[in-house]
Design an enzyme around this catalytic site. Structure first.
Site, PDB file in Angstrom:
ATOM      1  N   GLY A  53     -26.716 -30.879  65.176  1.00 28.84           N
ATOM      2  CA  GLY A  53     -25.345 -30.554  65.520  1.00 28.84           C
ATOM      3  C   GLY A  53     -24.728 -29.558  64.563  1.00 28.84           C
ATOM      4  O   GLY A  53     -23.699 -28.955  64.842  1.00 28.84           O
ATOM      5  N   ARG A  54     -25.348 -29.434  63.410  1.00 25.80           N
ATOM      6  CA  ARG A  54     -24.811 -28.455  62.451  1.00 25.80           C
ATOM      7  C   ARG A  54     -25.939 -27.809  61.660  1.00 25.80           C
ATOM      8  O   ARG A  54     -25.755 -27.381  60.523  1.00 25.80           O
ATOM      9  CB  ARG A  54     -23.829 -29.117  61.517  1.00 25.80           C
ATOM     10  N   LYS A 106     -28.137 -25.206  57.279  1.00 28.76           N
ATOM     11  CA  LYS A 106     -27.356 -26.422  57.546  1.00 28.76           C
ATOM     12  C   LYS A 106     -25.890 -26.106  57.289  1.00 28.76           C
ATOM     13  O   LYS A 106     -25.549 -25.641  56.202  1.00 28.76           O
ATOM     14  CB  LYS A 106     -27.850 -27.536  56.613  1.00 28.76           C
ATOM     15  N   ASP A 111     -17.842 -30.010  63.997  1.00 26.80           N
ATOM     16  CA  ASP A 111     -17.525 -28.580  63.875  1.00 26.80           C
ATOM     17  C   ASP A 111     -18.743 -27.735  63.513  1.00 26.80           C
ATOM     18  O   ASP A 111     -18.645 -26.515  63.404  1.00 26.80           O
ATOM     19  CB  ASP A 111     -16.409 -28.373  62.835  1.00 26.80           C
ATOM     20  N   GLY A 112     -19.867 -28.400  63.282  1.00 31.08           N
ATOM     21  CA  GLY A 112     -21.076 -27.649  62.947  1.00 31.08           C
ATOM     22  C   GLY A 112     -21.104 -27.127  61.531  1.00 31.08           C
ATOM     23  O   GLY A 112     -22.007 -26.373  61.151  1.00 31.08           O
ATOM     24  N   ARG A 146     -38.509 -35.854  63.428  1.00 31.15           N
ATOM     25  CA  ARG A 146     -38.055 -37.163  62.963  1.00 31.15           C
ATOM     26  C   ARG A 146     -38.595 -38.267  63.862  1.00 31.15           C
ATOM     27  O   ARG A 146     -39.049 -37.996  64.986  1.00 31.15           O
ATOM     28  CB  ARG A 146     -36.518 -37.195  63.025  1.00 31.15           C
ATOM     29  N   ASP A 200     -33.124 -41.090  62.812  1.00 30.94           N
ATOM     30  CA  ASP A 200     -33.018 -39.628  62.913  1.00 30.94           C
ATOM     31  C   ASP A 200     -33.081 -38.980  61.531  1.00 30.94           C
ATOM     32  O   ASP A 200     -33.183 -37.761  61.431  1.00 30.94           O
ATOM     33  CB  ASP A 200     -31.725 -39.223  63.631  1.00 30.94           C
ATOM     34  N   ASN A 201     -33.010 -39.779  60.481  1.00 35.60           N
ATOM     35  CA  ASN A 201     -33.120 -39.226  59.124  1.00 35.60           C
ATOM     36  C   ASN A 201     -34.470 -39.562  58.500  1.00 35.60           C
ATOM     37  O   ASN A 201     -34.628 -39.473  57.281  1.00 35.60           O
ATOM     38  CB  ASN A 201     -31.982 -39.762  58.249  1.00 35.60           C
ATOM     39  N   ASP A 218     -32.585 -35.297  54.766  1.00 33.15           N
ATOM     40  CA  ASP A 218     -31.192 -35.614  55.124  1.00 33.15           C
ATOM     41  C   ASP A 218     -30.460 -36.348  54.003  1.00 33.15           C
ATOM     42  O   ASP A 218     -30.085 -37.516  54.135  1.00 33.15           O
ATOM     43  CB  ASP A 218     -31.120 -36.383  56.447  1.00 33.15           C
TER      44      ASP A 218
HETATM   45  P1  AMP Z   1     -26.224 -37.090  59.673  1.00 35.90           P
HETATM   46  O1  AMP Z   1     -25.320 -38.270  59.482  1.00 35.90           O
HETATM   47  O2  AMP Z   1     -25.861 -35.919  58.817  1.00 35.90           O
HETATM   48  O3  AMP Z   1     -27.666 -37.433  59.596  1.00 35.90           O
HETATM   49  O4  AMP Z   1     -25.941 -36.579  61.150  1.00 35.90           O
HETATM   50  C1  AMP Z   1     -26.047 -37.380  62.279  1.00 35.90           C
HETATM   51  C2  AMP Z   1     -25.824 -36.544  63.516  1.00 35.90           C
HETATM   52  O5  AMP Z   1     -24.492 -36.002  63.522  1.00 35.90           O
HETATM   53  C3  AMP Z   1     -26.747 -35.352  63.660  1.00 35.90           C
HETATM   54  O6  AMP Z   1     -26.999 -35.172  65.016  1.00 35.90           O
HETATM   55  C4  AMP Z   1     -25.932 -34.222  63.103  1.00 35.90           C
HETATM   56  O7  AMP Z   1     -26.348 -32.979  63.589  1.00 35.90           O
HETATM   57  C5  AMP Z   1     -24.548 -34.576  63.590  1.00 35.90           C
HETATM   58  N1  AMP Z   1     -23.498 -34.020  62.727  1.00 35.90           N
HETATM   59  C6  AMP Z   1     -23.199 -34.400  61.476  1.00 35.90           C
HETATM   60  N2  AMP Z   1     -22.198 -33.663  60.989  1.00 35.90           N
HETATM   61  C7  AMP Z   1     -21.840 -32.777  61.955  1.00 35.90           C
HETATM   62  C8  AMP Z   1     -20.861 -31.738  62.054  1.00 35.90           C
HETATM   63  N3  AMP Z   1     -20.022 -31.454  61.054  1.00 35.90           N
HETATM   64  N4  AMP Z   1     -20.826 -31.042  63.196  1.00 35.90           N
HETATM   65  C9  AMP Z   1     -21.650 -31.304  64.213  1.00 35.90           C
HETATM   66  N5  AMP Z   1     -22.571 -32.266  64.187  1.00 35.90           N
HETATM   67  C10 AMP Z   1     -22.687 -33.008  63.066  1.00 35.90           C
HETATM   68 MG    MG Z   2     -29.321 -36.541  59.839  1.00 39.54          MG
END
Ligand code: AMP
Ligand code: MG
Length: 491
Positions: free
Chosen positions: A90-91, A111, A123-124, A181, A250-251, A260
């Protein structure tokens, strides 16, 4: 000077439903904070131009370098035990792969480079603090010899991201063996797209587990391989006091690398129940729970692979269970073997496990600093002159004395001469880890535009097994451990 990255992409050759093609979103005023020139060199990236404006353009996502094929990867995942069928990058955006000077293929990923079709409501983007935390901790883990993603660069975007407060934005360039993953397999299995599960499994075997290709059932061999690497990885985490903080499926990288870095931390005082993540209210990902969680995550991988593991449900299930049963013994062998080496025992004798467990119990009861206790034991192994420095780490020094007497009796029957023992112990017991108070201070200064503490901490943690003059304070716990210390995802 154009920077040349020798891309050689394979994931982008997989079927369209494995990813979305998406370009990074431009940022307003990128400023290069740091490039890891040593890593760049290992990847075969020419060092010329790596600190110039071209590098800023590439590592901010403002320019897509020649040969890159930007994609956001599809994946699913269990987050804190609940399944999300659709997560994905997502980002993050994968620029492509390079084959390094060591012949190993690695992903280069941005990232925080803007929204993708997987962003959901996000917001990516990424904030500067978490980007620099990932930089510090991933590089520290690499220096400790623990399989991990690496950091190639960090760029400040000159833009603001909105979290609980307004924060400066940044983009991290991450390098990993791959970004596949457990959740990538789950993504397709959840859609009953077993053709994709097989395609992914074949790809992973070719890329990460080539020996599995020749096995009777290559998919079972793949599962065995992933389980073995996770067991070894978890032992390595636990042996340095590392807490990942968000061990969702997913991590969990299929390659066996740590990946991650979010609300991760190293513990100061030894406490099996240690949790630092603000979002881990139930302590699911507490220090001592981590091996159990890894096993749980691997069970989710086995489920996704089930149709490939045997003819029919029963045969697949039996095979999966047999594979998963190997995790515990493999972890314990790596963990107790590691603990034995940490206290200077090269041979294995009955009672060793009880001896190291007794030390850990006394450390927990006396809030002894995990890293320093083992580091100072290196000197104590040479003789009782070293005892005073260890015993002061225990609330009740007598708790150490009682253990040390048993330890010395045991050391007396070790074949290795004493000086060699201390040297071997110093190779497995780091002096320097990225301690929470130092990381926080470095990030707080960076947010105020002072990168000095970040640079120095990066340097201090780069040779963790050395005691270098000038870095003495980096080996010390904080004067007062903050019991309310929390880490944040920053997402
Ligand atoms: P994470 O907790 O960083 O492992 O992310 C879990 C999920 O949320 C993944 O699919 C990420 O791509 C998505 N994600 C985390 N932060 C953002 C962000 N700021 N914008 C878009 N997607 C996000
Ligand atoms: Mg992650």
């Amino acid at each position: 000077m154009p920077i040349h990255i020798p891309f050689d992409n394979t994931y982008a050759r997989l079927p369209d439903r494995f990813y979305a093609r998406v370009e990074p979103t431009r940022v307003a005023a990128p400023r290069l904070l740091r490039v890891n020139t040593v890593l760049a060199e290992q990847l075969g990236i020419e060092p010329n131009g790596l600190s110039g404006p071209e590098a800023t353009e590439v590592f901010s996502g403002n320019t897509v370098p020649a040969g890159a094929e930007p994609i956001a990867l599809a994946y699913a995942g269990h987050q804190f035990g609940g399944f999300s069928p659709q997560l994905g990058d997502g980002r993050a955006i994968l620029l492509g792969e390079v084959v390094g000077r060591d012949g190993r293929r690695r992903d280069i990923q941005l990232k925080g480079s803007g929204p993708t079709p997987f962003s959901r409501r996000g917001d990516g983007r990424a904030a500067l603090g978490p980007v620099l935390r990932e930089y510090l901790v991933s590089e520290a883990m690499a220096a400790l010899g623990i399989p991990t993603s690496r950091t190639l660069a960090a760029v400040a975007t000159g833009e603001t991201v909105i979290r609980e407060t307004m924060l400066p934005g940044a983009v991290l360039t991450r390098v990993a063996a791959s970004h596949i993953r457990v959740g990538t397999f789950q993504f397709f299995a959840a859609r009953s797209d077993f053709e994709a599960v097989r395609t992914l499994a074949d790809y992973v075997i070719a890329r990460h587990y080539p020996d599995a290709a020749g096995a009777g059932n290559p998919y079972r061999a793949l599962l065995d391989g992933v389980i073995a690497r996770q067991a070894d990885l978890l032992a390595q985490w636990v042996l340095v006091g590392f807490i990942h903080g968000v061990m969702n499926t997913d991590n969990t990288a299929i390659s066996g690398e740590t990946i991650d870095y979010g609300p991760c931390a190293f513990m100061d005082a030894y406490d099996p129940a240690a949790v630092f993540s603000s979002i881990d209210e139930g302590g699911r990902y507490a220090y001592a729970n981590q091996p159990r969680i890894a096993h749980w995550n691997l069970a989710r991988l086995a489920e996704a692979l089930l149709p490939l593991l045997g003819d029919g449900q029963d045969a697949g299930l039996a095979s999966a269970q047999e594979a998963l049963a190997a995790f515990g013994p493999r972890f314990e062998a790596a963990y107790f073997g590691g603990l034995r080496r940490k206290v200077g025992l090269e041979t294995e004798q009955e009672g060793d496990t009880a001896l190291v467990q007794d030390l850990l119990t006394r450390m927990a009861e006396n809030a002894a600093d995990f890293t320093l206790t083992f580091r100072r034991l290196c000197a104590a192994a040479a003789g009782p002159d070293g005892d005073a420095a260890v015993r002061t780490l225990f609330a009740d020094g007598g708790a150490y004395d009682g253990w040390a007497a048993r330890w010395r009796t045991r050391l007396a029957v070790e074949p290795a001469p004493t000086p060699a023992r201390a040297v071997a112990m110093r190779r497995v017991n780091p002096a320097v880890i990225p301690r929470n108070h130092l990381v926080e201070a470095a990030l707080a200064a960076a947010v105020q535009d002072d990168l000095g503490p970040f640079e120095t901490l990066l340097d201090a943690t780069a040779q963790p097994f050395e005691e270098r003059p000038g870095f003495e304070q980096y080996a010390l716990p904080p004067a007062q451990v903050d019991p309310s210390y929390r880490t944040f995802c920053g997402t």
